[in-house]
Every structure is written in C-alpha cells, then in structure tokens.
Design a protein around this motif. Structure first.
Motif, PDB file in Angstrom:
ATOM      1  N   ARG A 137       0.821  -1.187  -0.121  1.00 13.16           N
ATOM      2  CA  ARG A 137      -0.067   0.032   0.064  1.00 13.16           C
ATOM      3  C   ARG A 137       0.889   1.410   0.070  1.00 13.16           C
ATOM      4  NH1 ARG A 137      -5.306   1.080   1.242  1.00 13.16           N
ATOM      5  NH2 ARG A 137      -5.777   3.164   2.221  1.00 13.16           N
ATOM      6  N   HIS A 138       0.736   2.107  -1.106  1.00 15.41           N
ATOM      7  CA  HIS A 138       1.584   3.369  -1.157  1.00 15.41           C
ATOM      8  C   HIS A 138       0.600   4.245  -0.480  1.00 15.41           C
ATOM      9  CE1 HIS A 138       4.588   1.751  -3.892  1.00 15.41           C
ATOM     10  NE2 HIS A 138       3.280   0.948  -4.642  1.00 15.41           N
ATOM     11  N   GLY A 139       1.738   5.780  -0.189  1.00 16.19           N
ATOM     12  CA  GLY A 139       0.868   6.820   0.235  1.00 16.19           C
ATOM     13  C   GLY A 139       0.862   6.939   1.586  1.00 16.19           C
ATOM     14  N   ARG A 140      -0.173   7.445   2.451  1.00 16.25           N
ATOM     15  CA  ARG A 140      -0.245   7.793   3.600  1.00 16.25           C
ATOM     16  C   ARG A 140      -0.289   6.487   4.605  1.00 16.25           C
ATOM     17  NH1 ARG A 140      -3.778  11.227   1.309  1.00 16.25           N
ATOM     18  NH2 ARG A 140      -5.517  10.325   2.265  1.00 16.25           N
ATOM     19  N   THR A 141       0.660   5.598   4.677  1.00 17.41           N
ATOM     20  CA  THR A 141       0.623   4.712   5.546  1.00 17.41           C
ATOM     21  C   THR A 141       2.005   4.922   6.855  1.00 17.41           C
ATOM     22  OG1 THR A 141       1.911   3.262   4.294  1.00 17.41           O
ATOM     23  CG2 THR A 141      -0.719   3.416   3.770  1.00 17.41           C
ATOM     24  N   PRO A 142       1.769   4.136   7.708  1.00  7.96           N
ATOM     25  CA  PRO A 142       2.972   4.021   8.778  1.00  7.96           C
ATOM     26  C   PRO A 142       4.122   3.230   8.008  1.00  7.96           C
ATOM     27  CG  PRO A 142       1.099   3.285   9.783  1.00  7.96           C
ATOM     28  CD  PRO A 142       0.528   3.347   8.381  1.00  7.96           C
ATOM     29  N   GLY A 143       4.093   2.273   6.904  1.00  9.28           N
ATOM     30  CA  GLY A 143       5.105   1.699   6.348  1.00  9.28           C
ATOM     31  C   GLY A 143       5.501   2.410   5.022  1.00  9.28           C
ATOM     32  N   GLY A 144       6.711   1.963   4.793  1.00 12.63           N
ATOM     33  CA  GLY A 144       7.197   2.590   3.599  1.00 12.63           C
ATOM     34  C   GLY A 144       6.993   2.093   2.519  1.00 12.63           C
ATOM     35  N   PRO A 145       7.451   2.440   1.291  1.00 17.68           N
ATOM     36  CA  PRO A 145       6.812   1.983  -0.226  1.00 17.68           C
ATOM     37  C   PRO A 145       7.351   0.721  -0.402  1.00 17.68           C
ATOM     38  CG  PRO A 145       8.660   3.717  -0.437  1.00 17.68           C
ATOM     39  CD  PRO A 145       8.219   3.611   0.882  1.00 17.68           C
ATOM     40  N   VAL A 146       8.086   0.163   0.007  1.00 14.62           N
ATOM     41  CA  VAL A 146       8.323  -1.314  -0.271  1.00 14.62           C
ATOM     42  C   VAL A 146       8.500  -2.290   0.894  1.00 14.62           C
ATOM     43  CG1 VAL A 146      10.029  -0.606  -2.059  1.00 14.62           C
ATOM     44  CG2 VAL A 146      10.868  -0.904   0.395  1.00 14.62           C
ATOM     45  N   LEU A 147       7.629  -1.788   2.027  1.00 13.79           N
ATOM     46  CA  LEU A 147       7.555  -2.613   3.339  1.00 13.79           C
ATOM     47  C   LEU A 147       6.707  -3.926   2.875  1.00 13.79           C
ATOM     48  CD1 LEU A 147       8.097  -3.078   6.168  1.00 13.79           C
ATOM     49  CD2 LEU A 147       5.955  -1.778   6.826  1.00 13.79           C
ATOM     50  N   GLY A 148       5.427  -3.736   2.053  1.00 16.51           N
ATOM     51  CA  GLY A 148       4.789  -4.900   1.536  1.00 16.51           C
ATOM     52  C   GLY A 148       5.696  -6.052   1.007  1.00 16.51           C
TER      53      GLY A 148
END
Length: 266
Positions: A137-148
C-alpha cells in the motif's frame, strides 16, 4: 530428528519460502520489474508455489514446519515441546536470510523504485495520493513504499479485526496440516505438501484481503527486521506498531488448531 538437522532444514526451507514468496511480492510491486502490476492472483499462487518448493526441499531434514504456528500446533497435539526453540530459531534465521536474498535478486528494481520521483513524492507529501497495488500500500501509511515486499499490513487498521483475521486464517492452515499427517513429530507426506500449498493459495484468495495473510510469525517478523536494517534509500518506516499482530495472531491460531485436532481428530 536431531537438533542440528532441524536447525539446518528450517533455515534452508524457510529461506526458500521467503525468497520465492517475497520474490513474487517484489516482482508485482517494483518498477522496472517485468511482472509489475500482475495482481493478487499472482501473489497468492506465488506464495503457494513457494510453500510447495520449500516444503519439498526441507521435508526429509526437519519435517518442513517452516512456520512457528505449525510448530506450536504440532507441540500442542503431541505434548512434545522440547525442540520448539530449535524450530523457532531456524525459522527466524531462514526468514531473514530469504528476505536478504530477495533484496539481492532485485537490487536494480529496488533502486529504480525508491528513487523514482513519483514514489518519493507520494511518501514525502503527507497529503499526497494513496494508491493500493496488490503487494504494498503506497501513500499515507505507517510503512514505507516497499515494506509490503517484506512483511504484511492491514488495509483497514483495526487491531481486533486484524488479529482475528490472522487467528482464523492460521487455524485453518495448521488444522489442514495436522490432518495431513504432521502429528506426533512426523512430517508431511509428498501429497500432504501439495495439499498444504493449495490450502495456502486458498487462504490467500479467501482470507488474505484484510491483512495480507501473514499466517506465519517468522514470515513477517524476520523480513520486517531485514527491512529495518537494509540500506535502502527512501524506504520509509517498518511499521513496528503493527508488527505484534502477525506474530501473536498466528501463534494463537496454531494453539487453537492443535487443541481442535487433539479434541476432535486424535
């Protein structure tokens, strides 16, 4: 099985599991990957094939638990907890090794993705757009852009629901494994490995939508640690506030599955 065999088998098997499972998430997520945008079906079948491959490789060495929840379920059913710490250690080390290998295999794609102006802007702007590719999930999330690529995260952040989803999915997985013969310390048969891989695909298709179906504490925790340690530019946070759910939920699910098996099937 000796402790040495268990440790080696679980390290190798879990490393292969995460290499192939995390690999399909990287393939679907990262820019300059030929499989970018392939979707949720690719991810679920990729993880199923990852389980199939890893379990066949480690079956004769350690019994192919590859998952602390499975180890707990077997221990509850059998009453033998003596080698549980060895299984846990092998699984965590293997998961971290597999995650590191995903990074090595996709070095160029990680760089292209994390230095792309669009990706950087989406995470630098707190009011920026939110998009939801299947793997991360990209954008306003607690994790970064490649955490998933490395670990799981919820689409709707509700700790109680998220925890219950992981408990339910893992209970189904471990109960299916126990009924295929992984009881009293015995490993799966070849047919059991295939059935288990298909069960993982089924869980992903049916129950993976809310949280990304960790259903394996080592699968989530080990790669999350690697994400936190890797020198990735603009990688963002590792969402440690959520990290307890994909650990606690599967462990509870393993306990429940072991108890259900003991009561209903033993």
């Amino acid at each position: 099985m000796t402790n040495g065999n268990i440790l080696i088998g679980e390290i190798i098997g879990t490393a292969v599991l995460i290499l192939l499972g995390g690999g399909v998430c990287a393939a679907v997520t990262l820019k300059r990957s030929k499989a970018q945008g392939a979707g949720w079906l690719a991810i679920t079948f990729g993880w199923g094939f990852a389980v199939l491959t890893a379990a066949y490789i480690s079956l004769g060495v350690s019994g192919a638990h590859l998952n602390p929840a499975v180890t707990v379920g077997v221990a509850v059913q059998s009453g033998d907890w003596g080698q549980v710490p060895v299984y846990f250690a092998g699984q965590l080390v293997g998961a971290m090794l597999g995650a590191a290998l995903v990074w090595v295999a996709y070095l160029g794609q990680f760089k292209a993705h994390l230095t792309d102006p669009e990706t950087v802007a989406a995470h630098a702007d707190p009011e920026g757009p939110v998009t939801t590719p299947d793997a991360v999930r990209h954008g306003r999330t607690p994790g970064g852009p490649v955490l998933g690529i490395f670990s799981t995260g919820p689409e709707v952040r509700n700790p109680v629901q998220n925890l219950l989803t992981e408990v339910i999915g893992t209970t189904v997985l471990v109960l299916a494994i126990l009924t295929q013969g992984m009881t009293k310390g015995l490993g799966l048969s070849g047919t059991g490995v295939l059935i288990t891989a298909l069960v993982v695909v089924g869980i992903g298709l049916s129950l993976g939508g809310p949280t990304g179906y960790a259903i394996n504490p080592a699968r989530d925790l080990g790669p999350r640690i690697v994400h936190a340690l890797l020198p990735l530019p603009n990688k963002g946070g590792s969402d440690w506030g959520y990290a307890w759910i994909p650990v606690a939920g599967p462990l509870v699910g393993g306990l429940l599955a072991g108890g259900i098996y003991h009561l209903a099937f033993a």
